[in-house]
Design an enzyme around this catalytic site. Structure first.
Site, PDB file in Angstrom:
ATOM      1  N   HIS A  86       0.841  -1.204   0.000  1.00  0.00           N
ATOM      2  CA  HIS A  86       0.000   0.000   0.000  1.00  0.00           C
ATOM      3  C   HIS A  86       0.871   1.247   0.000  1.00  0.00           C
ATOM      4  CE1 HIS A  86       0.363   0.932   4.378  1.00  0.00           C
ATOM      5  NE2 HIS A  86       0.379  -0.373   4.530  1.00  0.00           N
TER       6      HIS A  86
ATOM      7  N   ASP B 235       6.374   1.027   6.246  1.00  0.00           N
ATOM      8  CA  ASP B 235       4.943   0.709   6.154  1.00  0.00           C
ATOM      9  C   ASP B 235       4.274   1.745   5.260  1.00  0.00           C
ATOM     10  OD1 ASP B 235       2.425  -0.272   6.483  1.00  0.00           O
ATOM     11  OD2 ASP B 235       2.190   0.397   8.545  1.00  0.00           O
TER      12      ASP B 235
ATOM     13  N   GLU C 176      -4.903   2.124   2.578  1.00  0.00           N
ATOM     14  CA  GLU C 176      -4.982   0.900   3.386  1.00  0.00           C
ATOM     15  C   GLU C 176      -5.144   1.252   4.857  1.00  0.00           C
ATOM     16  OE1 GLU C 176      -3.627  -2.279   6.033  1.00  0.00           O
ATOM     17  OE2 GLU C 176      -2.612  -0.375   5.753  1.00  0.00           O
ATOM     18  N   GLU C 177      -4.408   2.278   5.296  1.00  0.00           N
ATOM     19  CA  GLU C 177      -4.322   2.528   6.734  1.00  0.00           C
ATOM     20  C   GLU C 177      -5.658   2.929   7.358  1.00  0.00           C
ATOM     21  OE1 GLU C 177      -2.030   1.498   8.359  1.00  0.00           O
ATOM     22  OE2 GLU C 177      -0.078   1.754   7.422  1.00  0.00           O
TER      23      GLU C 177
ATOM     24  N   ASP D 141       3.489  -6.364   3.362  1.00  0.00           N
ATOM     25  CA  ASP D 141       3.099  -5.329   4.325  1.00  0.00           C
ATOM     26  C   ASP D 141       3.513  -5.727   5.744  1.00  0.00           C
ATOM     27  OD1 ASP D 141       2.047  -3.004   5.335  1.00  0.00           O
ATOM     28  OD2 ASP D 141      -0.041  -3.638   5.215  1.00  0.00           O
TER      29      ASP D 141
ATOM     30  N   HIS E   5       3.936   2.477  12.445  1.00  0.00           N
ATOM     31  CA  HIS E   5       3.056   3.615  12.744  1.00  0.00           C
ATOM     32  C   HIS E   5       3.691   4.616  13.717  1.00  0.00           C
ATOM     33  CE1 HIS E   5      -0.713   0.965  11.676  1.00  0.00           C
ATOM     34  NE2 HIS E   5       0.165   1.038  10.692  1.00  0.00           N
TER      35      HIS E   5
HETATM   36 ZN   LIG Z   1       0.936  -1.360   6.275  1.00  0.00          ZN
END
Ligand SMILES: [Zn+2]
Length: 547
Positions: A304, A316, A350-351, A379, A512
């Site tokens: 993503h 990420d 995606e998030e 991912d 994150h």
């Molecule tokens: Zn991810």
């Protein structure tokens, strides 16, 4: 004459039947014989192409350099932001420069903006202590007064470590008007993330005014880990593990000895986050290499392209997208493209809800003339390669031509990667584990497409023998058997190398957070991972079997 037993005879008949069921140029043969004989034999040109793919992937640090340039230039890529769309434009330009075919698909997305936010512990002994927090994605702001001014929330905290505890305290009226802190120690991301996604929804039922969620990570070094929260009416923020433990300790002291510690700990939370639904347009990027024999059969590989609004979204999932892009670039440099069409897809959004994956699946339904045979996502971060997680598709599991694709891929991994030493460590990238379903490919997996996830080796594994995570995990037996098996091979070779574990904890040091940057992994790790992804994608696109 020796008589052949009925059982043996049945096995031979079955073997002949299975052999006849396969297309003659399937890319493999079933062999009967003793335990030592390989069950699958691969066509000769596989090895030659795989060697080329690996050599091509290792020859330069183009993937790392490109990802560094993009993230240094545009920063992180929150869905709905200009930075994401500029990054997408930048990628499209470079893909065209590679001479590859590229298109985009529009995705209408919600836009959640963090804006200013803060959290203070109102300590009776130290005054206001600034805590390390990040509001959760899709959280509302703290309430505004009648003049539209946001003063934040000042309230007592209450600490829980499980949903059961929350329900008990809630039934006793203990959550009313308080800020709930979920202080659940890390066991596994898959089981703990629900406190982040559902914590506010659960707590608001009992009259809580906000929630704080201990970062879903084994270690946080005073760094909060954000993430998506199911929209609730009360605000939600993540806090560092250290700050969660601080608040829990102070409350515990008060509850144990209210005479000596008369003050119930309070916090002051201010959030100005804003969500506007269906307010922005983003895009999936689709890079395609047409198959030479079966162009209507598609192998999709990707990651993503959006990220959270902290760090640079390198791990990420910028790196996942970029190794998929490199996979197609390397495949395009072979003498002939693979039999099946290969598509690198960079899913958007995606998030905060995986809209890109849903739009892609809806845009490409299975028809009489075209279908997905294999969906492969990265991912889990990009470190040293470990292998893949895999879930077989419907066609391989049902119907007249049943085929054990899990066994086939296991044999392929061992055959093509199991004894290589040039991809980071002995056998890097060769392992096959269960459970290949990922967030962006989930809509395809649900339709019965075979699904795989790229799995790196853990850069910071939890101690195998002491971690509650490994004791509880369902697949621990198969994973340790697999490892034991390879370690046995390993003994005579580079016995100094410690055995690797599939990533479970180390990725979540960065996930994150502000620490999700190019500093999390090395150019060599990216090269090796791109090589391994190219190999697995080639196997999926060249083997004429159902996965
Ligand atoms: Zn991810």
């Amino acid at each position: 004459m020796r008589r052949i037993g009925f059982f043996k005879l049945s096995l031979i008949v079955l073997a002949i039947y299975l052999f006849l069921c396969l297309p003659s140029d399937a890319g493999l043969l079933f062999l009967s014989g003793g335990d030592k004989a390989p069950k699958f034999k691969f066509e000769h040109h596989f090895q030659e192409n795989i060697d080329k793919l690996i050599a091509g992937s290792l020859e330069s640090s183009i993937v790392w350099d490109r990802l560094a340039e993009m993230t240094d230039t545009f920063g992180n890529r929150l869905v709905g932001s200009d930075a994401l769309e500029k990054s997408i434009d930048w990628i499209i330009g470079k893909v065209k420069g590679d001479g590859l075919s590229v298109t985009t698909e529009e995705v209408v997305v919600d836009y959640w903006e963090r804006n200013e936010e803060s959290l203070y512990f109102l300590s009776p002994t130290r005054g206001r202590v600034k805590l390390h927090m990040l509001g959760l994605g899709r959280s509302p702001a703290t309430p505004v007064d009648k003049d539209g001014i946001n003063h934040g929330i000042t309230a007592e905290i209450i600490v829980v470590t499980s949903k059961e505890e929350l329900e008990q305290l809630g039934a006793a009226g203990e959550l009313k008007g308080r800020v709930v802190l979920y202080n659940k120690p890390f066991e596994a991301y898959s089981t703990d993330v629900i406190y982040r996604s559902m914590g506010a929804t659960w707590a608001q039922e009992h009259g809580a005014v906000a929630v704080l969620v201990r970062s879903v990570a084994p270690l946080s070094l005073q760094t909060a880990h954000t993430g998506n929260a199911y929209p609730a009416s009360i605000p939600a923020a993540s806090i560092s593990i250290e700050d969660a433990q601080l608040l829990a300790r102070v409350l515990n002291r008060h509850q144990q000895d209210p005479k000596q510690f008369p003050d119930w700990p309070k916090v002051h939370l201010t959030m100005n986050a804003q969500t506007t639904l269906n307010s922005k347009k983003s895009r999936n990027i689709v890079v395609e290499l047409k198959g030479r024999e079966l162009p209507e059969e598609v192998v999709v590989v990707g990651g993503h392209i959006d990220s959270w609004d902290v760090g640079s979204g390198a791990i990420d999932d910028g790196a996942g997208c970029f190794i998929a892009w490199e996979t197609v670039r390397q495949l395009s440099r072979l003498d002939k493209p693979p039999r099946r069409t290969v598509r690198a897809v960079f899913w958007t959004s995606e998030e905060n809800g995986a809209a890109g994956g849903r739009v892609y699946a809806a845009n490409h339904p299975e028809t009489n003339t075209t279908r997905h045979v294999f969906a492969f996502e990265s991912d889990y971060g990009v470190f040293d390669p470990y292998g893949i997680n895999f879930t077989p598709g419907r066609r391989a599991q049902e119907g007249p031509h049943r085929f054990n694709s899990y066994e086939y891929l296991t044999a392929a991994g061992e055959h093509f990667l199991g004894s290589r030493k040039d991809l980071g460590y002995y056998g890097a990238g060769s392992f096959v584990l269960p459970n290949g379903i990922g967030a962006d490919i989930a809509p395809l997996c649900k339709q019965g497409v075979a699904c795989a996830q790229f799995r790196p080796a853990d850069p910071f594994p939890l101690p195998y023998s002491t971690s509650p995570y490994y004791i509880k995990k369902n697949d621990v037996k198969s994973e340790s058997r697999e490892l034991g098996h390879r370690r046995h091979h390993h003994d005579g070779e580079d016995a100094q190398d410690p055995p690797r574990r599939p990533v479970d904890s180390g990725y979540f040091y960065y996930h994150h957070t502000e620490a999700d940057t190019m500093g999390a992994f090395t150019p060599d790790q990216v090269k090796n991972s791109a090589a391994v992804m190219a190999v697995w994608t080639f196997i999926a696109a060249e083997s004429r079997v159902e996965f």
